[in-house]
Design an enzyme around this catalytic site. Structure first.
Site, mmCIF file in Angstrom:
data_model
loop_
_atom_site.group_PDB
_atom_site.id
_atom_site.type_symbol
_atom_site.label_atom_id
_atom_site.label_comp_id
_atom_site.label_asym_id
_atom_site.label_seq_id
_atom_site.Cartn_x
_atom_site.Cartn_y
_atom_site.Cartn_z
ATOM 1 C CG HIS A 157 2.627 -0.402 -9.292
ATOM 2 N ND1 HIS A 157 2.535 -1.701 -8.827
ATOM 3 C CD2 HIS A 157 1.696 0.299 -8.611
ATOM 4 C CE1 HIS A 157 1.591 -1.766 -7.905
ATOM 5 N NE2 HIS A 157 1.062 -0.570 -7.753
ATOM 6 C CE LYS A 161 3.260 -1.401 -4.883
ATOM 7 N NZ LYS A 161 3.107 0.005 -4.458
ATOM 8 C CB SER A 180 -1.881 -0.110 -9.450
ATOM 9 O OG SER A 180 -3.045 0.527 -8.972
HETATM 10 C C1 LIG Z 1 2.540 0.856 -3.391
HETATM 11 C C2 LIG Z 1 2.551 2.284 -3.755
HETATM 12 C C3 LIG Z 1 2.847 3.278 -2.828
HETATM 13 C C4 LIG Z 1 3.053 2.978 -1.374
HETATM 14 O O1 LIG Z 1 4.303 2.432 -1.144
HETATM 15 P P1 LIG Z 1 4.672 1.970 0.347
HETATM 16 O O2 LIG Z 1 6.144 1.992 0.362
HETATM 17 O O3 LIG Z 1 4.068 0.618 0.526
HETATM 18 O O4 LIG Z 1 4.059 2.983 1.259
HETATM 19 C C5 LIG Z 1 2.911 4.589 -3.256
HETATM 20 N N1 LIG Z 1 2.672 4.918 -4.553
HETATM 21 C C6 LIG Z 1 2.349 3.993 -5.467
HETATM 22 C C7 LIG Z 1 2.093 4.403 -6.877
HETATM 23 C C8 LIG Z 1 2.270 2.656 -5.096
HETATM 24 O O5 LIG Z 1 1.933 1.741 -6.006
#
Ligand SMILES: *Cc1c(COP(=O)(O)O)cnc(C)c1O
Length: 396
Positions: A211, A242, A183
């Site tokens: 992501h 996301k 990220s």
């Molecule tokens: C955003 C993210 C998460 C967490 O996801 P949620 O559903 O918001 O708990 C887990 N792993 C990665 C790589 C992320 O970018």
């Protein structure tokens, strides 16, 4: 008793504030989107949400969520295995499996829970987990909950991964775990090489697609599509928070027996409430939309390409990217904070990151580009970057 503890908490909070690490929250008084309204009624362009396909305020998803709520109620008031599984949960699990070309899927309240609940049921002290150094906090926490021997390799460093695999040969089972897209840089994990090494050293492969899903790959179906690795990745985890609508929810998808055992033993699944019907209804509609058309993914990719080319032409130092994340390198920590603050004054929300979130001397602005952005939004952001860049001496 609280007095002593209160002083300790106040000191800790002050340390956070003094270090410039205190996280202040912006209040948004509109739906999430490319353009958002703030408390004072002013508007800003949003370049720091994970709303990659622009679906956070999508009318079709809102309608599907309402319909599911009308027909199946507001909440489940139960965990899945007691009396909290509706047909909608199974339909959403099947839709996710179709999307990723996997055997089966198990839903969680969040990907944080999916990662928290994936290792402990599957692996014991006899096994090894080999994890990329830049993996998400939820993977790190999930690994901590499991007794397996831990190995860590430098980000996307295949020689270092190979060293770990050699060291882990004494263990019964080995699993390599990586984020699909990291990220901070927006780089995609070298999944083809990871799978080759996994096969050479007899290891399982897990990727967190949070992501990458919706963004990476010819039609956005993640790293297996990007590298043509169908059948060679054992476990994918991901989020509905996301690209996939941005509400809430997570999942683990992969081989049948793995999913079957998680349903029996995974603690965040067994001991936490089922997803509400509206999330499942909207999720089912979402995967229908993504099956019907690749339009949003194409627009998102075109937007990233357009933005990066214009920024490079203006003289900014941008990392290469194959994702929705663009790192504009400034290298200097205070500069990154000042830059982001000036951008906000110009009505553009981007995030400035510096150590310890990124390595020392690698401070940057992170821009997240969405299918919700129109050319005019992108141009406005680029103009603001150029204006602030000149003002702060980043551009000549
Ligand atoms: C955003 C993210 C998460 C967490 O996801 P949620 O559903 O918001 O708990 C887990 N792993 C990665 C790589 C992320 O970018």
């Amino acid at each position: 008793m609280y007095g002593h503890f209160q002083n300790y908490l106040r000191d800790t909070l002050k340390e956070i504030e003094d270090a410039g690490l205190y996280k202040h929250e912006r209040i948004i008084c509109s739906a999430q989107g490319a353009e958002i309204t703030l408390e004072d009624g002013s508007k800003a362009l949003n370049f720091c949400a994970n709303n990659y396909l622009g679906l956070s305020d999508n009318p079709r998803l809102i309608e599907a969520a309402k319909k599911a709520m009308d027909e199946r109620g507001y909440g489940m008031s139960s965990v899945r295995f007691i009396c909290g599984t509706q047909d909608l949960h199974r339909q959403l699990e099947k839709a996710i499996s179709r999307y990723f070309h996997t055997d089966d899927t198990i839903l969680y309240a969040a990907c944080f829970d999916a990662n928290g609940g994936v290792f402990e049921p599957l692996f014991t002290a006899e096994d090894a987990i080999i994890s990329d150094a830049l993996n998400h906090a939820s993977i790190i926490d999930g690994v901590r909950l499991c007794k397996a021997v831990r190995y860590r390799y430098a980000n996307a460093d295949m020689a270092d991964l190979e060293r770990c695999l050699q060291e882990a040969q004494a263990q019964r089972f080995r699993i390599i775990v990586t984020d699909g897209v990291f990220s901070m840089d927006g780089n995609v994990a070298p999944m083809d090489k990871i799978c080759e090494l996994a096969e050479k050293y007899d290891a399982l492969v897990m990727v967190d697609e949070s992501h990458s899903a919706g963004v990476v790959g010819k039609t956005g179906r993640g790293v297996a599509e990007e590298f043509n690795l169908y059948g060679r990745i054992d476990i994918h985890t991901g989020t509905l928070g996301k690209s996939f609508g941005g509400a809430v929810g997570g999942f683990t998808t992969g081989r049948q027996e793995i999913i079957d055992l998680l349903r029996q033993r995974s603690r965040p699944y067994l001991f936490s409430n089922s997803l509400p019907p509206m999330i499942c209804g909207a999720g089912i509609e979402l995967f229908k939309m993504l099956e019907e058309s690749d339009e949003l993914h194409t627009k998102q990719q075109d937007n990233v390409r357009y933005f990066r080319e214009k920024m490079l032409a203006a003289g900014f130092d941008c990392k290469p990217t194959q994702s929705a994340i663009l790192a504009v390198m400034l290298y200097d920590a205070p500069l990154s904070q000042k830059f982001a603050a000036r951008m906000a004054e110009e009505g553009i929300f981007v995030t400035g990151f510096y150590y310890p979130v990124v390595p020392k001397g690698q401070a940057r602005i992170r821009v997240q580009i969405s299918a919700a952005h129109e050319k005019a939004h992108l141009d406005k952001a680029i103009s603001a970057f150029i204006k602030v860049g000149k003002e702060l001496g980043v551009l000549k």
